[in-house]
Design a protein around this motif. Structure first.
Motif, PDB file in Angstrom:
ATOM      1  N   SER A 168      42.333  35.681  42.276  1.00  0.00           N
ATOM      2  CA  SER A 168      43.477  36.577  42.430  1.00  0.00           C
ATOM      3  C   SER A 168      43.100  38.048  42.379  1.00  0.00           C
ATOM      4  O   SER A 168      43.917  38.896  42.732  1.00  0.00           O
ATOM      5  CB  SER A 168      44.511  36.290  41.336  1.00  0.00           C
ATOM      6  N   VAL A 169      41.898  38.370  41.951  1.00  0.00           N
ATOM      7  CA  VAL A 169      41.461  39.769  41.910  1.00  0.00           C
ATOM      8  C   VAL A 169      40.581  40.098  43.106  1.00  0.00           C
ATOM      9  O   VAL A 169      40.789  41.080  43.803  1.00  0.00           O
ATOM     10  CB  VAL A 169      40.725  40.077  40.596  1.00  0.00           C
ATOM     11  N   THR A 170      39.586  39.255  43.373  1.00  0.00           N
ATOM     12  CA  THR A 170      38.615  39.554  44.431  1.00  0.00           C
ATOM     13  C   THR A 170      38.945  38.885  45.759  1.00  0.00           C
ATOM     14  O   THR A 170      38.435  39.309  46.799  1.00  0.00           O
ATOM     15  CB  THR A 170      37.214  39.090  44.006  1.00  0.00           C
ATOM     16  N   ARG A 328      45.284  39.641  50.419  1.00  0.00           N
ATOM     17  CA  ARG A 328      44.034  39.977  49.728  1.00  0.00           C
ATOM     18  C   ARG A 328      42.928  38.995  50.098  1.00  0.00           C
ATOM     19  O   ARG A 328      41.770  39.383  50.284  1.00  0.00           O
ATOM     20  CB  ARG A 328      44.254  39.979  48.212  1.00  0.00           C
ATOM     21  N   MET A 355      46.602  45.321  43.202  1.00  0.00           N
ATOM     22  CA  MET A 355      45.756  45.012  42.066  1.00  0.00           C
ATOM     23  C   MET A 355      46.486  44.021  41.169  1.00  0.00           C
ATOM     24  O   MET A 355      47.585  43.577  41.469  1.00  0.00           O
ATOM     25  CB  MET A 355      45.409  46.296  41.315  1.00  0.00           C
ATOM     26  N   ARG A 356      45.887  43.698  40.049  1.00  0.00           N
ATOM     27  CA  ARG A 356      46.421  42.681  39.148  1.00  0.00           C
ATOM     28  C   ARG A 356      47.860  43.006  38.745  1.00  0.00           C
ATOM     29  O   ARG A 356      48.201  44.117  38.407  1.00  0.00           O
ATOM     30  CB  ARG A 356      45.547  42.572  37.905  1.00  0.00           C
ATOM     31  N   THR A 362      48.298  38.366  37.119  1.00  0.00           N
ATOM     32  CA  THR A 362      47.553  37.863  38.252  1.00  0.00           C
ATOM     33  C   THR A 362      48.175  38.366  39.539  1.00  0.00           C
ATOM     34  O   THR A 362      49.326  38.722  39.609  1.00  0.00           O
ATOM     35  CB  THR A 362      47.575  36.324  38.319  1.00  0.00           C
ATOM     36  N   THR A 363      47.363  38.409  40.587  1.00  0.00           N
ATOM     37  CA  THR A 363      47.888  38.496  41.939  1.00  0.00           C
ATOM     38  C   THR A 363      47.249  37.374  42.711  1.00  0.00           C
ATOM     39  O   THR A 363      46.035  37.299  42.855  1.00  0.00           O
ATOM     40  CB  THR A 363      47.558  39.836  42.615  1.00  0.00           C
TER      41      THR A 363
END
Length: 370
Positions: A168-170, A328, A355-356, A362-363
């Motif tokens: 969820s971040v990268t 993303r 972003m998060r 979370t994203t």
């Protein structure tokens, strides 16, 4: 003096969910990973070469007994997921591997956390099982493996994730997932027809959201029950997924022509018999057959149940977060092999690739690969 950490035995540690689970659990547990072929080379885990289909995991008797004596809990993620494999091999791997790990759990007196799939709720019709034997064998073997866990004389938790998205971040993911090829082809304008109607649901959840829910269950001492690690009512509709792919493609050039979304009944009755005929190139026939098989299994008219957000089971992602997550992951895919190199026109804005999340932590993301 620091307290000794519990020993958690993990199978499938080199896979997508396995690596996410190491990230999630290595702070709290001593992790032992069973591996067959692919080494993890991760200093956070201790690796043991084993064969889940052999008696006592193919280990010398003394080694097996020592392993059983030290293990406190087992998270079983290893499975045959390649639907191009012979159906008997899929069944043998998924049932035999589960049985072998349950035998270790019995010897260790340890609970089993069994990674199944939410798509056991999508049984195939007889004609679909004949046309798509790999998918049919996978779903049947996962259903039967769940029953082995229920019948075992040790506590068992059944975990049912839907399609696994990237971090969820990268936006990154350890391995290429089947559905990612379909979405990548939509971005590139290579798919004139997509099996499935516009309003069916494509349930996808990020790998770290799933791992977080498993971590909460394990740390919370939950040792029984069945948990749906799904987006549920928040899952994206197929038309929303396609629209997100087409909008992302515009960052690199003209918007591709949108694919036609064809209800599955028409796919089975008209398109597949036509494409499987002799007039179509073999490459096109294989590609469309793969897309139809994947989407046949991964689509649902009604939402799954979802346990995310319930006590000891992580956080429930919103629909908006899932759509942003898809962007993303597309961004992560676009920079990798088979992505959009050489077609670059603009970078996704920070608004499009958030972003998060401040609310859930979370994203959610979807990683794509060619």
């Amino acid at each position: 003096m620091p307290q000794k950490r519990s020993v958690l035995l993990l199978t499938g540690g080199a896979g997508v969910l396995g690596r996410a689970l190491v990230d999630e659990l290595s702070r709290d547990f001593e992790i032992v990973c069973l591996r067959h072929r692919t080494p993890m080379n991760d200093p956070r885990v201790r690796e043991i070469g084993a064969d889940l289909l052999q008696p006592e995991l193919g280990l010398p008797q003394g080694d097996f007994e020592r392993l059983a004596a030290e293990v406190d809990l087992v998270v079983h993620c290893a499975a045959a997921t390649n639907w191009k494999t012979e159906p008997d091999s899929i069944r043998r791997a998924n049932l035999g591997g589960t049985a072998g790990m349950l035998d270790l759990c019995v010897r260790a007196g340890a609970p089993m956390y069994h990674m199944s799939t939410a798509f056991v709720a999508n049984p195939l019709a007889p004609e679909e099982r004949e046309r798509f034997p790999g998918a049919a064998a996978y779903l049947a073997s996962k259903t039967e493996a769940e029953q082995l866990v229920r019948d075992a004389p040790v506590p068992g938790v059944i975990l049912r994730p839907s399609v696994v998205m990237g971090d969820s971040v990268t936006g990154r993911i350890a391995g290429v997932q089947g559905l990612t090829r379909v979405l990548a082809a939509i971005v590139k304008g290579q798919v004139p027809v997509v099996p499935g109607s516009p309003d069916v649901r494509i349930d996808m959840v990020p790998q770290d959201v799933i791992a977080g829910a498993v971590g909460d269950l394990v740390r919370g001492g939950v040792t029984d029950g069945e948990y749906w690690l799904t987006a549920g009512a928040h899952s994206l509709l197929q038309r929303e997924v396609v629209d997100a792919c087409l909008e992302f493609a515009e960052l690199y050039g003209p918007r591709p022509h949108p694919p036609r979304l064809v209800p599955l009944e028409s796919v089975h009755r008209l398109l597949l018999p036509l494409i499987e005929g002799p007039t179509f190139p073999e490459s096109l026939r294989r590609r469309f057959h793969t897309y139809a098989e994947l989407l046949l299994v991964f689509q649902r008219a009604l939402p799954f149940e979802s346990s995310l957000g319930s006590p000891h089971c992580g956080s429930a992602p919103s629909k908006d977060a899932l759509r942003q997550a898809l962007v993303r992951n597309l961004a992560a895919w676009s920079t990798g092999p088979g992505g959009m190199r050489g077609r670059h026109r603009a970078q996704p804005s920070r608004a499009a690739v958030p972003m998060r999340s401040e609310t859930t932590g979370t994203t959610e993301t979807e990683e794509l690969a060619s």
